[in-house]
Design an enzyme around this catalytic site. Structure first.
Site, mmCIF file in Angstrom:
data_model
loop_
_atom_site.group_PDB
_atom_site.id
_atom_site.type_symbol
_atom_site.label_atom_id
_atom_site.label_comp_id
_atom_site.label_asym_id
_atom_site.label_seq_id
_atom_site.Cartn_x
_atom_site.Cartn_y
_atom_site.Cartn_z
ATOM 1 N N LYS A 13 0.823 -1.207 0.000
ATOM 2 C CA LYS A 13 0.000 0.000 0.000
ATOM 3 C C LYS A 13 0.861 1.263 0.000
ATOM 4 O O LYS A 13 0.619 2.189 -0.760
ATOM 5 C CB LYS A 13 -0.931 0.047 1.232
ATOM 6 C CG LYS A 13 -1.886 -1.115 1.358
ATOM 7 C CD LYS A 13 -2.841 -0.948 2.540
ATOM 8 C CE LYS A 13 -2.186 -0.917 3.906
ATOM 9 N NZ LYS A 13 -1.570 -2.192 4.330
ATOM 10 N N ARG A 87 -9.379 1.175 8.935
ATOM 11 C CA ARG A 87 -9.059 -0.205 9.292
ATOM 12 C C ARG A 87 -10.191 -0.854 10.072
ATOM 13 O O ARG A 87 -10.070 -2.031 10.426
ATOM 14 C CB ARG A 87 -7.797 -0.222 10.160
ATOM 15 C CG ARG A 87 -6.503 -0.510 9.390
ATOM 16 C CD ARG A 87 -5.380 -0.314 10.380
ATOM 17 N NE ARG A 87 -4.187 -1.071 10.157
ATOM 18 C CZ ARG A 87 -3.083 -0.559 9.598
ATOM 19 N NH1 ARG A 87 -3.078 0.653 9.103
ATOM 20 N NH2 ARG A 87 -1.989 -1.285 9.528
ATOM 21 N N ARG A 126 12.022 -6.986 4.665
ATOM 22 C CA ARG A 126 12.158 -5.527 4.831
ATOM 23 C C ARG A 126 12.967 -5.222 6.096
ATOM 24 O O ARG A 126 13.845 -4.355 6.099
ATOM 25 C CB ARG A 126 10.740 -4.929 4.936
ATOM 26 C CG ARG A 126 10.665 -3.462 5.261
ATOM 27 C CD ARG A 126 9.279 -2.916 4.976
ATOM 28 N NE ARG A 126 8.346 -3.109 6.078
ATOM 29 C CZ ARG A 126 7.039 -2.869 6.036
ATOM 30 N NH1 ARG A 126 6.490 -2.446 4.915
ATOM 31 N NH2 ARG A 126 6.259 -3.053 7.071
ATOM 32 N N ARG A 138 11.472 -1.140 12.004
ATOM 33 C CA ARG A 138 10.190 -0.901 12.665
ATOM 34 C C ARG A 138 10.007 -1.865 13.836
ATOM 35 O O ARG A 138 10.272 -3.053 13.711
ATOM 36 C CB ARG A 138 9.044 -1.108 11.668
ATOM 37 C CG ARG A 138 8.755 0.107 10.824
ATOM 38 C CD ARG A 138 7.690 -0.167 9.797
ATOM 39 N NE ARG A 138 6.430 -0.660 10.360
ATOM 40 C CZ ARG A 138 5.273 -0.625 9.709
ATOM 41 N NH1 ARG A 138 5.225 -0.124 8.483
ATOM 42 N NH2 ARG A 138 4.179 -1.096 10.245
ATOM 43 N N ARG A 149 -0.690 -8.431 13.801
ATOM 44 C CA ARG A 149 -1.141 -7.473 12.764
ATOM 45 C C ARG A 149 -2.019 -8.172 11.729
ATOM 46 O O ARG A 149 -3.011 -7.614 11.271
ATOM 47 C CB ARG A 149 0.080 -6.834 12.084
ATOM 48 C CG ARG A 149 0.769 -5.814 12.984
ATOM 49 C CD ARG A 149 2.197 -5.564 12.571
ATOM 50 N NE ARG A 149 2.327 -4.833 11.332
ATOM 51 C CZ ARG A 149 3.466 -4.752 10.637
ATOM 52 N NH1 ARG A 149 4.558 -5.371 11.061
ATOM 53 N NH2 ARG A 149 3.510 -4.063 9.526
HETATM 54 P P1 AMP Z 1 1.006 0.571 9.191
HETATM 55 O O1 AMP Z 1 2.208 1.428 8.996
HETATM 56 O O2 AMP Z 1 -0.164 1.005 8.369
HETATM 57 O O3 AMP Z 1 1.312 -0.892 9.049
HETATM 58 O O4 AMP Z 1 0.536 0.782 10.710
HETATM 59 C C1 AMP Z 1 1.375 0.455 11.790
HETATM 60 C C2 AMP Z 1 0.565 0.357 13.076
HETATM 61 O O5 AMP Z 1 -0.044 1.617 13.372
HETATM 62 C C3 AMP Z 1 -0.594 -0.622 13.045
HETATM 63 O O6 AMP Z 1 -0.195 -1.958 13.307
HETATM 64 C C4 AMP Z 1 -1.486 -0.056 14.147
HETATM 65 O O7 AMP Z 1 -0.961 -0.332 15.431
HETATM 66 C C5 AMP Z 1 -1.339 1.441 13.927
HETATM 67 N N1 AMP Z 1 -2.332 1.946 12.946
HETATM 68 C C6 AMP Z 1 -2.063 2.483 11.712
HETATM 69 N N2 AMP Z 1 -3.180 2.855 11.093
HETATM 70 C C7 AMP Z 1 -4.195 2.547 11.944
HETATM 71 C C8 AMP Z 1 -5.615 2.673 11.873
HETATM 72 N N3 AMP Z 1 -6.222 3.189 10.792
HETATM 73 N N4 AMP Z 1 -6.345 2.246 12.932
HETATM 74 C C9 AMP Z 1 -5.770 1.732 14.034
HETATM 75 N N5 AMP Z 1 -4.442 1.554 14.174
HETATM 76 C C10 AMP Z 1 -3.652 1.973 13.141
#
Ligand code: AMP
Length: 192
Positions: A13, A87, A126, A138, A149
């Site tokens: 994404k 989400r 990664r 990360r 996740r």
């Molecule tokens: P990402 O970079 O999109 O993989 O997000 C990393 C982490 O941020 C996720 O595993 C969640 O803990 C938090 N997070 C990101 N976007 C959301 C969202 N829309 N709703 C809830 N938690 C989020």
């Protein structure tokens, strides 16, 4: 034009959102990036979300909806690409309301379809690449957090696929191809 990119962690994404930004003057809204920034700069909110994120769980709807609301009120350029938001169904409903308030429409919801094995390889890869390059890794790019996740994705986010399908807004793209192929497939949807 406003687009949601939907898909599990590691589906690509972020990469595809950056292409759309560069080529179409759009704005990438990654709630993950916003939350990581808050965490790194040590804000109160950042402190609250750090553990939840490291574990791989979702942070509260209230927090992420607040972050998105702020951005939607600002400069819109060629439109927004929502990357990692919504989400949950509550976030999807909030987004619909926020867009309506701004007189905006949701034009495409693009699901990047991939299988779990590839996701694990991509994410662990990664992390390894970053480690070798001496870059920060990360906190949630490890197998344990990844399991959480993925579970959060299937339990809380994947229902959005049915939701947007029912609304006639869903397009599905094979996320397993080469990056340029995926990019071309997304362009077909966006330019249709
Ligand atoms: P990402 O970079 O999109 O993989 O997000 C990393 C982490 O941020 C996720 O595993 C969640 O803990 C938090 N997070 C990101 N976007 C959301 C969202 N829309 N709703 C809830 N938690 C989020």
């Amino acid at each position: 034009m406003n687009i949601i990119l939907l898909g599990p962690p590691g589906a690509g994404k972020g990469t595809q959102a950056r292409f759309l930004c560069d080529e179409r003057d759009m704005i990438q809204l990654s709630t993950g990036d916003m939350l990581r920034e808050a965490k790194d700069s040590g804000t109160e909110m950042g402190k609250v979300v750090a553990d939840v994120m490291a574990r791989g769980d979702l942070v509260t709807d209230e927090i992420v909806i607040g972050l998105i609301r702020e951005k939607l009120e600002g400069d819109k350029k060629g439109g927004f690409i929502f990357d990692g938001f919504p989400r949950t169904l509550a976030q999807a409903d909030a987004l619909a309301e926020l867009l309506a308030e701004e007189g905006e429409t949701l034009d495409h919801v693009i699901e990047l379809q991939v299988n779990d094995d590839v996701l694990v390889q991509r994410i662990v890869g990664r992390a390894d690449e970053a480690r070798v390059a001496g870059q920060p890794v990360r906190a949630d790019d490890n197998e344990e957090s990844l399991k959480v996740r993925l579970m959060a994705y299937y339990k809380q986010t994947s229902p959005l696929i049915g939701y947007y399908h029912a609304k006639g807004q869903l397009a599905t793209v094979d996320g397993l191809g080469e990056i340029d192929e995926v990019k071309a497939d997304i362009a077909k949807v966006v330019d249709a």
